[in-house]
Design an enzyme around this catalytic site. Structure first.
Site, PDB file in Angstrom:
ATOM      1  N   GLU A  34       0.940  -1.260   0.301  1.00 42.31           N
ATOM      2  CA  GLU A  34      -0.146   0.002   0.088  1.00 42.31           C
ATOM      3  C   GLU A  34       0.612   1.381  -0.103  1.00 42.31           C
ATOM      4  O   GLU A  34       0.222   2.393   0.236  1.00 42.31           O
ATOM      5  CB  GLU A  34      -0.800   0.162   1.182  1.00 42.31           C
ATOM      6  N   SER A 162      -6.659  -2.330   1.586  1.00 44.34           N
ATOM      7  CA  SER A 162      -7.068  -1.976   0.433  1.00 44.34           C
ATOM      8  C   SER A 162      -7.394  -2.929  -0.681  1.00 44.34           C
ATOM      9  O   SER A 162      -7.135  -2.847  -1.898  1.00 44.34           O
ATOM     10  CB  SER A 162      -5.821  -1.143  -0.168  1.00 44.34           C
ATOM     11  N   TYR A 232      -9.361   4.025  -4.932  1.00 48.71           N
ATOM     12  CA  TYR A 232      -8.391   5.422  -4.906  1.00 48.71           C
ATOM     13  C   TYR A 232      -8.198   5.990  -6.417  1.00 48.71           C
ATOM     14  O   TYR A 232      -7.871   7.256  -6.317  1.00 48.71           O
ATOM     15  CB  TYR A 232      -6.818   4.918  -4.793  1.00 48.71           C
ATOM     16  N   ARG A 271     -10.873   2.985  12.063  1.00 52.13           N
ATOM     17  CA  ARG A 271     -12.307   2.660  11.099  1.00 52.13           C
ATOM     18  C   ARG A 271     -12.657   1.253  11.470  1.00 52.13           C
ATOM     19  O   ARG A 271     -11.815   0.334  11.325  1.00 52.13           O
ATOM     20  CB  ARG A 271     -11.922   3.081   9.733  1.00 52.13           C
ATOM     21  N   ASP A 273     -15.082  -1.760   9.488  1.00 55.43           N
ATOM     22  CA  ASP A 273     -15.844  -1.957   7.997  1.00 55.43           C
ATOM     23  C   ASP A 273     -16.949  -3.032   8.258  1.00 55.43           C
ATOM     24  O   ASP A 273     -16.509  -4.002   9.157  1.00 55.43           O
ATOM     25  CB  ASP A 273     -14.924  -2.505   6.938  1.00 55.43           C
ATOM     26  N   GLU A 287     -13.471  -6.009   8.985  1.00 57.71           N
ATOM     27  CA  GLU A 287     -12.033  -5.692   9.432  1.00 57.71           C
ATOM     28  C   GLU A 287     -11.996  -4.482  10.199  1.00 57.71           C
ATOM     29  O   GLU A 287     -12.795  -3.504  10.044  1.00 57.71           O
ATOM     30  CB  GLU A 287     -11.304  -5.840   8.255  1.00 57.71           C
ATOM     31  N   ASN A 289      -9.302  -1.223  10.590  1.00 57.39           N
ATOM     32  CA  ASN A 289      -8.202  -0.314  10.044  1.00 57.39           C
ATOM     33  C   ASN A 289      -7.655   0.543  11.219  1.00 57.39           C
ATOM     34  O   ASN A 289      -8.140   1.519  11.758  1.00 57.39           O
ATOM     35  CB  ASN A 289      -8.487   0.456   8.770  1.00 57.39           C
ATOM     36  N   GLY A 293      -6.656   5.417   5.521  1.00 57.54           N
ATOM     37  CA  GLY A 293      -6.487   6.170   4.530  1.00 57.54           C
ATOM     38  C   GLY A 293      -6.645   7.752   4.794  1.00 57.54           C
ATOM     39  O   GLY A 293      -7.917   7.998   5.293  1.00 57.54           O
TER      40      GLY A 293
END
Length: 335
Positions: A34, A162, A232, A271, A273, A287, A289, A293
């Protein structure tokens, strides 16, 4: 140290003494898959902090050594690294040794959250809903996994983000190729029951019982394909923030996100998800994070904007929470 004051319904930031933040390193790039996204995140964070008068400087751990990091004499660092060697606890451990305050979660929480299998085990132990899964190692009986989880299913490397290395398997004949792709990133592979429904994410700021969930964002990708390119580099994905959900379901998902975040010991920001199953509106944790990002397409800044928080203010407030997590141990060793 100045801290962001996060209330139940909104977020208000105390005045932050920019000069007291000192010399700041924005860590980005790194050696993970990433890297390109991390460089984008780092550039955004750097510009935001500098616009607020912070003495901020970029530092790429893939190009410069830990000795050089120590020599910079940063008073604190903003971790804008994603994936291995930046989000997995290894860098956090180095920063603990160097005594440099850093943003985000500590060593253990970062390591566990980076491992999707360990994360699922932790969530299940805490009674939190996450899709059924199987751990696939070399020589595993793939036919048995297909019977256990059914089709379609998701195959992914457990230590990447990602959507890198992920395959949605819809036919048994595609299973081996999916596993082969995932094993180019990890020796052990995660196979996960596919949840048909809507995709959401919940950004969180803070730590422990003071942590608060931001507005929920819904992600609507073309053909449901929220892959690396769509995340992205295109404008084809639609985002709805706050998501269109009932008040009851919104509150339930935010509470689940907070429970998931706290179960892993996360802090600072992060974060979680979700997938919301279409058949019964049951949310499933996918998951966590711990270094999300911060690009122009990223979801934490989007959730903050829904509360009227600018990107620059978000970056500054996260930076203000930087700390050495094991400071009590450091103090004890010096006695």
């Amino acid at each position: 140290m100045n801290q962001a004051n996060i209330s139940e319904s909104t977020i208000e930031f105390d005045d932050i003494d920019v000069k007291a933040l000192g010399k700041v390193g924005v860590l980005c790039g790194g050696g993970s898959a990433e890297r390109a996204i991390s460089i984008m995140s780092g550039a955004g964070v750097l510009a935001a902090l500098q616009s607020r008068g912070v003495d901020a400087h970029l530092f790429d751990p893939a190009e410069r050594s830990l000795a050089e990091l120590a020599a910079q004499q940063f008073d604190r660092v903003f971790i804008a690294l994603h994936g291995r060697f930046g989000e997995d606890g290894s860098l956090q451990g180095a920063l603990e040794q160097l005594g440099i305050p850093y943003t985000g979660s500590g060593v253990m929480a970062s390591a566990v959250a980076m491992d999707k299998i360990a994360t699922k085990m932790m969530w299940l132990q805490n009674g939190l809903p996450t899709p059924a899964y199987a751990q696939i190692e070399a020589g595993a009986d793939l036919a048995a996994v297909l019977v256990q989880l059914g089709l379609p299913l998701i195959v992914k490397p457990p230590h990447e983000g990602s959507t890198i290395g992920i395959t949605k398997v819809e036919q048994a004949s595609a299973m081996q190729a999916a596993v082969d792709l995932a094993t180019t990133f990890d020796d052990v592979v995660l196979a996960e029951q596919f949840i048909t429904g809507r995709e959401f994410t919940v950004a969180i700021l803070g730590a422990g019982r003071s942590a608060r969930a931001l507005p929920i964002c819904e992600i609507v990708a073309p053909q449901g394909n929220y892959d690396y390119q769509n995340k992205y580099f295109t404008d084809d994905v639609q985002y709805f923030c706050p998501a269109v959900l009932s008040a009851e379901l919104t509150a339930h998902m935010q509470q689940l996100a907070l429970a998931a975040y706290r179960a892993l010991g996360c802090e600072g920001w992060g974060r979680i998800d979700f997938m919301l199953r279409a058949s019964d509106q049951q949310p499933f944790l996918i998951e966590a994070n711990t270094s999300p990002g911060m690009t122009g397409h990223s979801l934490v800044p989007m959730a903050a904007r829904a509360l009227g928080i600018s990107y620059d203010d978000l970056c500054l407030s996260i930076l203000a929470t930087a700390r050495v997590k094991l400071q009590k141990l450091h103090q004890g060793a010096g006695r």
